[in-house]
Design an enzyme around this catalytic site. Structure first.
Site, PDB file in Angstrom:
ATOM      1  N   LYS A 121      -7.210   2.726  -2.871  1.00 51.97           N
ATOM      2  CA  LYS A 121      -5.753   2.690  -2.977  1.00 51.97           C
ATOM      3  C   LYS A 121      -5.334   2.656  -4.451  1.00 51.97           C
ATOM      4  O   LYS A 121      -4.539   3.483  -4.904  1.00 51.97           O
ATOM      5  CB  LYS A 121      -5.199   1.467  -2.232  1.00 51.97           C
ATOM      6  CG  LYS A 121      -3.698   1.486  -2.121  1.00 51.97           C
ATOM      7  CD  LYS A 121      -3.157   0.204  -1.581  1.00 51.97           C
ATOM      8  CE  LYS A 121      -2.413  -0.524  -2.678  1.00 51.97           C
ATOM      9  NZ  LYS A 121      -1.888  -1.811  -2.305  1.00 51.97           N
ATOM     10  N   ASP A 139      -0.947   2.416   1.607  1.00 51.86           N
ATOM     11  CA  ASP A 139      -0.610   0.997   1.492  1.00 51.86           C
ATOM     12  C   ASP A 139      -0.076   0.533   2.847  1.00 51.86           C
ATOM     13  O   ASP A 139      -0.110   1.274   3.828  1.00 51.86           O
ATOM     14  CB  ASP A 139       0.404   0.773   0.367  1.00 51.86           C
ATOM     15  CG  ASP A 139       1.735   1.450   0.646  1.00 51.86           C
ATOM     16  OD1 ASP A 139       1.905   2.029   1.737  1.00 51.86           O
ATOM     17  OD2 ASP A 139       2.614   1.398  -0.220  1.00 51.86           O
TER      18      ASP A 139
END
Ligand code: SF4
Length: 216
Positions: A121, A139
């Site tokens: 991420k 996310d």
């Protein structure tokens, strides 16, 4: 047709949120975005921005983070939560960047994910925002909303990333994340999403499903 639905969703997101690129974490360079992203785990972007305003003055470059005193850095970033781990990772990351990459944040996914505390991420945030490499950041908003919109059934962020890579055109990889974060903050909340104000009801798999549950 799945492709037609996806196209409709993206067209509506473009229409409502435009195709403007923005990053919610304040930063002036790759190193600052990397530190801010590490700090943003389990913390709001607004709080991170308050902390980094003074943090980046005190530690102006990677070398200063590499030389930081652990206990002092912990105190500096404490309001962002999980500060023991975050401070350890920031110093570890900065040391590796200074020693192995001449103080410059690397751009490959492999190099980025080899840094302490940097997962896919965070690596994709850097690649997308700094190096403009098409990247999909999964996310909490992207995960929840992509599932509601039927773009994935997966739970695991990495599997979601791969699924979205298949269904989203490359020119939307970064944009999708930006638009979905905004959508998740304004309308499609985790709890009690504002379905009555939503422009994606037609494409939502959850809309009207749970009778009796208030979705204001
Ligand atoms: Fe989210 Fe409700 Fe819109 Fe579905 S209809 S995308 S749950 S706000």
């Amino acid at each position: 047709m799945a492709a037609k639905r996806t196209k409709e969703i993206l067209a509506l997101l473009d229409e409502v949120y435009t195709r403007e690129y923005k990053c919610y974490l304040n930063h002036k360079n790759a190193g600052q975005l990397l530190i801010a992203t590490i700090l943003s785990a389990q913390c709001t972007d607004a709080r991170v921005n308050i902390v980094t305003e003074t943090l980046f003055e005190k530690y102006p470059d990677m070398q200063s983070f590499a030389d930081a005193d652990l206990a002092e850095l912990e105190r500096d970033i404490r309001p962002t939560g999980f500060y023991h781990n975050k401070a350890k990772n920031i110093i570890g990351c900065a040391k590796k960047i200074v020693e192995e990459y001449g103080g410059e944040v690397p751009n490959s996914l492999e190099a980025l994910t080899s840094l302490p505390g940097v997962g896919r991420k965070t690596a994709n945030v850097i690649r997308g925002n700094i190096f403009h490499e098409p990247s999909i950041v999964v996310d909490t908003h992207v995960k929840r909303i992509s599932r509601r919109l039927g773009l994935t059934k997966e739970e695991d962020p990495e599997k979601i990333e791969y699924e979205l890579m298949k269904v989203l055109p490359k020119d939307h990889w970064i944009l999708y994340n930006i638009q979905i974060i905004t959508f998740g903050r304004q309308i499609c909340f985790a709890r009690s999403p504002k379905c009555s104000e939503c422009f994606l009801t037609k494409n939502c798999r959850e809309y009207g499903k749970e009778k009796g549950k208030k979705t204001k």
